[in-house]
Design a protein around this motif. Structure first.
Motif, PDB file in Angstrom:
ATOM      1  N   SER A 255      -8.779  -3.755 -10.347  1.00 56.92           N
ATOM      2  CA  SER A 255      -8.958  -2.635  -9.298  1.00 56.92           C
ATOM      3  C   SER A 255      -9.871  -2.926  -7.960  1.00 56.92           C
ATOM      4  CB  SER A 255      -9.279  -1.330 -10.042  1.00 56.92           C
ATOM      5  OG  SER A 255     -10.463  -1.447 -10.597  1.00 56.92           O
ATOM      6  N   GLN A 256     -11.052  -3.748  -8.438  1.00 53.86           N
ATOM      7  CA  GLN A 256     -11.941  -4.048  -7.358  1.00 53.86           C
ATOM      8  C   GLN A 256     -11.158  -5.202  -6.618  1.00 53.86           C
ATOM      9  OE1 GLN A 256     -14.943  -3.027  -6.830  1.00 53.86           O
ATOM     10  NE2 GLN A 256     -14.360  -1.295  -8.332  1.00 53.86           N
ATOM     11  N   LEU A 257     -10.352  -6.009  -6.950  1.00 52.16           N
ATOM     12  CA  LEU A 257      -9.812  -6.787  -6.227  1.00 52.16           C
ATOM     13  C   LEU A 257      -8.494  -6.520  -5.197  1.00 52.16           C
ATOM     14  CD1 LEU A 257      -9.775  -9.918  -8.340  1.00 52.16           C
ATOM     15  CD2 LEU A 257     -11.059  -9.518  -6.638  1.00 52.16           C
ATOM     16  N   GLY A 258      -8.350  -5.175  -5.654  1.00 51.90           N
ATOM     17  CA  GLY A 258      -7.233  -4.531  -4.804  1.00 51.90           C
ATOM     18  C   GLY A 258      -5.656  -4.502  -5.215  1.00 51.90           C
ATOM     19  N   LEU A 259      -5.684  -5.082  -6.463  1.00 54.10           N
ATOM     20  CA  LEU A 259      -4.309  -5.251  -7.095  1.00 54.10           C
ATOM     21  C   LEU A 259      -3.558  -4.135  -7.335  1.00 54.10           C
ATOM     22  CD1 LEU A 259      -5.066  -8.512  -9.597  1.00 54.10           C
ATOM     23  CD2 LEU A 259      -4.136  -8.403  -7.322  1.00 54.10           C
ATOM     24  N   ASP A 260      -2.394  -3.813  -7.120  1.00 52.71           N
ATOM     25  CA  ASP A 260      -1.576  -2.617  -7.485  1.00 52.71           C
ATOM     26  C   ASP A 260      -1.325  -2.821  -9.063  1.00 52.71           C
ATOM     27  OD1 ASP A 260       0.021  -0.469  -7.505  1.00 52.71           O
ATOM     28  OD2 ASP A 260       1.861  -1.503  -6.798  1.00 52.71           O
ATOM     29  N   LEU A 261      -1.995  -1.751  -9.601  1.00 42.92           N
ATOM     30  CA  LEU A 261      -1.741  -1.476 -11.173  1.00 42.92           C
ATOM     31  C   LEU A 261      -0.870  -0.269 -11.685  1.00 42.92           C
ATOM     32  CD1 LEU A 261      -5.611  -1.660 -11.715  1.00 42.92           C
ATOM     33  CD2 LEU A 261      -3.914  -3.419 -12.013  1.00 42.92           C
ATOM     34  N   SER A 262       0.229   0.110 -10.545  1.00 38.26           N
ATOM     35  CA  SER A 262       0.900   1.235 -10.936  1.00 38.26           C
ATOM     36  C   SER A 262       2.112   0.313 -11.658  1.00 38.26           C
ATOM     37  CB  SER A 262       1.538   2.003  -9.721  1.00 38.26           C
ATOM     38  OG  SER A 262       2.046   1.143  -8.977  1.00 38.26           O
ATOM     39  N   LEU A 263       2.750   1.021 -12.665  1.00 39.99           N
ATOM     40  CA  LEU A 263       3.972   0.496 -13.187  1.00 39.99           C
ATOM     41  C   LEU A 263       5.136   1.073 -12.393  1.00 39.99           C
ATOM     42  CD1 LEU A 263       3.046   1.165 -16.998  1.00 39.99           C
ATOM     43  CD2 LEU A 263       3.017  -1.058 -15.794  1.00 39.99           C
TER      44      LEU A 263
END
Length: 81
Positions: free
Chosen positions: A73-81
């Motif tokens: 989340s700190q790296l800005g990755l999309d974690l939504s499924l």
């Protein structure tokens, strides 16, 4: 038209078979040794130690999952499924 025979490289095949046999033997003797050690000692102490190891492993996996989620989340990755 001349047909070529299929020639397969034998080195990976031999190494994979060797690795499977070596790891299989190592697992067999490791399980056998631990089983023999468990019969020597108290069963209750063995179960208690196994429970502690399982709890520490579960906490370590949970901590790693939380760390991976925080880092992603700190790296800005999309974690939504």
């Amino acid at each position: 038209m001349q047909m070529r025979a299929f020639v397969m490289d034998w080195v990976p095949v031999v190494f994979v078979i060797f690795k499977a046999v070596a790891l299989g033997l190592a697992m067999f003797f490791a399980i056998k040794w631990h089983y023999d050690q468990g019969e020597k000692g108290e069963t209750l102490a063995l179960v208690r130690t196994g429970g502690k190891v399982a709890a520490v492993f579960a906490l370590a996996v949970l901590a790693l999952a939380v760390f991976a989620f925080f880092l992603s989340s700190q790296l800005g990755l999309d974690l939504s499924l």
